[in-house]
Design an enzyme around this catalytic site. Structure first.
Site, PDB file in Angstrom:
ATOM      1  NE  ARG A  46      -0.998  -4.991  20.932  1.00  0.00           N
ATOM      2  CZ  ARG A  46      -0.513  -4.043  21.745  1.00  0.00           C
ATOM      3  NH1 ARG A  46      -0.439  -2.797  21.314  1.00  0.00           N
ATOM      4  NH2 ARG A  46      -0.109  -4.342  22.952  1.00  0.00           N
ATOM      5  CE1 TYR A  98     -17.191  -8.015   1.547  1.00  0.00           C
ATOM      6  CE2 TYR A  98     -16.640  -6.818   3.549  1.00  0.00           C
ATOM      7  CZ  TYR A  98     -16.795  -8.007   2.872  1.00  0.00           C
ATOM      8  OH  TYR A  98     -16.550  -9.185   3.515  1.00  0.00           O
ATOM      9  CG  ASP A 166     -12.557  -1.884  -0.680  1.00  0.00           C
ATOM     10  OD1 ASP A 166     -11.710  -2.513  -1.340  1.00  0.00           O
ATOM     11  OD2 ASP A 166     -13.303  -2.406   0.164  1.00  0.00           O
ATOM     12  CE  LYS A 191     -12.257 -10.996   0.131  1.00  0.00           C
ATOM     13  NZ  LYS A 191     -13.001  -9.746   0.237  1.00  0.00           N
TER      14      LYS A 191
HETATM   15  C1  LIG Z   1     -13.572  -9.012   1.269  1.00  0.00           C
HETATM   16  C2  LIG Z   1     -13.714  -7.567   1.099  1.00  0.00           C
HETATM   17  C3  LIG Z   1     -13.506  -6.690   2.174  1.00  0.00           C
HETATM   18  C4  LIG Z   1     -13.225  -7.180   3.581  1.00  0.00           C
HETATM   19  O1  LIG Z   1     -11.984  -7.766   3.673  1.00  0.00           O
HETATM   20  P1  LIG Z   1     -11.634  -8.902   4.771  1.00  0.00           P
HETATM   21  O2  LIG Z   1     -10.227  -9.236   4.453  1.00  0.00           O
HETATM   22  O3  LIG Z   1     -12.600 -10.023   4.539  1.00  0.00           O
HETATM   23  O4  LIG Z   1     -11.833  -8.274   6.096  1.00  0.00           O
HETATM   24  C5  LIG Z   1     -13.605  -5.334   1.936  1.00  0.00           C
HETATM   25  N1  LIG Z   1     -13.901  -4.857   0.711  1.00  0.00           N
HETATM   26  C6  LIG Z   1     -14.119  -5.659  -0.346  1.00  0.00           C
HETATM   27  C7  LIG Z   1     -14.428  -5.055  -1.664  1.00  0.00           C
HETATM   28  C8  LIG Z   1     -14.026  -7.044  -0.184  1.00  0.00           C
HETATM   29  O5  LIG Z   1     -14.262  -7.834  -1.233  1.00  0.00           O
END
Ligand SMILES: *Cc1c(COP(=O)(O)O)cnc(C)c1O
Length: 378
Positions: A46, A98, A166, A191
């Site tokens: 962890r 998001y 982000d 992604k």
């Molecule tokens: C998918 C996404 C997230 C969240 O990520 P997870 O891995 O699904 O928790 C945050 N920001 C953006 C821009 C995303 O496309």
């Protein structure tokens, strides 16, 4: 070392004990100690694991960061960061983040006294006073709006705020916010970093030691760690990031250009089109324009749904950034919880379709779009 070399070699040294060219997967929850408190850098998964470290070295390098911390998901990464704030702290966001980020602030952390306010970009400056963070994404989802990263980071710095970006949509191949004055970058490695739609993960990158310490502590204290195997998958995915992104970028541009000329399309959203209002800023701060394209079709809701169902190569699914092309319908999927009026005002119309353009053959993808559109309008 250039980007395409770094993705393959950073943090991915052959295993010193066996010579294995690819670092093994350390599926262990705990680590033997030589004496109480004496260990080789790992105690309990962890808190840390060699596969976390390898991936952290690999990704930190791609964003020009000194530090990276990996998490179970993008939302896990954000949760760890937000947990470093305190009751009464305020976060200011630029509209377009998001949906899960909005939900985390407005349905979870609001109950812990953390305030979240979102504004159009032209109203941000006067909203900053007294806040702790400026938070934004660029390009945004699903309308691909582009914000000037350096200009926003400068405003925030002047008011004493940290800027958190982000960078999931652009990915580090196309854009590096830390080099433009941003303090913290976070990614959903689900992604483009992972790139194969087979793993969920997140990462925080920074050059600020206090933030790094808080991210690391948050992972351990809140239990936001990824699995060693998932980190290994993301490390494997990242090795092809440069070649994948070249193809994502060129396929998306070709598709945006195709759609732009099609009589059935009212508007194309892609920062790589010279007609996009953010084109100049995108050209200044991005090396490529990314693999996401949205388009508003001159079609009713029923016809738009029919169009999406006609595709052979674009799979109807949430998420993005994988090698395979995906399509989504924001009005009935990601933005379904908003009222129709709010959606229309935001530009999330019934005819709006979002494409995550994969790395298939360009002509095959265009043929699929053309054939589906033909079927729909005849
Ligand atoms: C998918 C996404 C997230 C969240 O990520 P997870 O891995 O699904 O928790 C945050 N920001 C953006 C821009 C995303 O496309």
């Amino acid at each position: 070392m250039k980007f395409a070399t770094k993705v393959i070699h950073k943090g991915q040294e052959p295993d010193p004990s066996t010579g294995a060219v690819i670092p093994p997967i350390y599926m262990t929850s705990t680590f033997a100690q030589e004496a109480p408190g004496v260990n080789r850098g790992y105690e309990y998964t962890r808190a840390g694991n060699p596969n976390f470290t390898y991936l952290e070295q690999q990704v930190a390098n791609l964003e020009g960061a000194q530090y990276a911390t990996v998490f179970s998901s993008g939302m896990g990464a954000l949760t760890a960061l937000v947990s470093s704030l305190s009751q009464g702290d305020r976060v200011v966001a630029v509209d377009g983040v998001y949906g899960g980020t909005w939900r985390l602030f407005n349905q979870v952390f609001n109950r812990f006294g953390i305030q979240y306010d979102s504004f159009p970009v032209d109203q941000i400056e006067k909203a900053l006073k007294g806040a702790k963070w400026l938070f934004f994404e660029t390009p945004t989802n699903p309308l691909l709006e582009v914000f000037d990263i350096a200009a926003l980071a400068k405003l925030a710095k002047r008011e004493g705020l940290l800027t958190v970006v982000d960078n999931t949509f652009a990915c580090p191949y196309n854009q590096n916010p830390l080099t433009l004055g941003v303090d913290v970058v976070l990614h959903s490695s689900t992604k483009y970093l992972g790139g194969h739609s087979d793993v969920v993960g997140g990462v925080v990158m920074t050059n600020n030691l206090d933030i790094q310490t808080a991210a690391h502590f948050g992972r351990k204290a809140l239990g936001l760690n990824p699995s060693p195997f998932d980190c290994w998958l993301v490390s494997r995915g990242i090795k092809t990031l440069a070649v994948r992104m070249e193809k994502h970028n060129s396929n998306a541009l070709a598709i945006a250009q195709f759609l732009d000329k099609h009589f059935c399309v009212k508007k194309v959203y892609y920062p790589g089109l010279e007609t996009h209002p953010g084109y100049a800023v995108a050209k200044k701060q991005m090396c490529g324009f990314g693999g996401m394209v949205s388009a508003e079709f001159n079609l009713s809701l029923e016809k738009t749904k029919e169009l999406i169902s006609n595709f052979k190569l674009f799979t109807l699914a949430e998420s993005l950034g994988g090698v395979e092309s995906l399509v989504s319908h924001p009005a009935t999927m990601t933005h379904a919880s908003l009222s129709p009026e709010v959606r229309e005002r935001m530009g999330i119309t019934c005819g709006l379709v979002r494409f995550s353009v994969g790395i298939e053959d360009t002509q095959d993808l265009i043929d699929d779009l053309a054939a589906s559109l033909d079927k729909c309008v005849t």
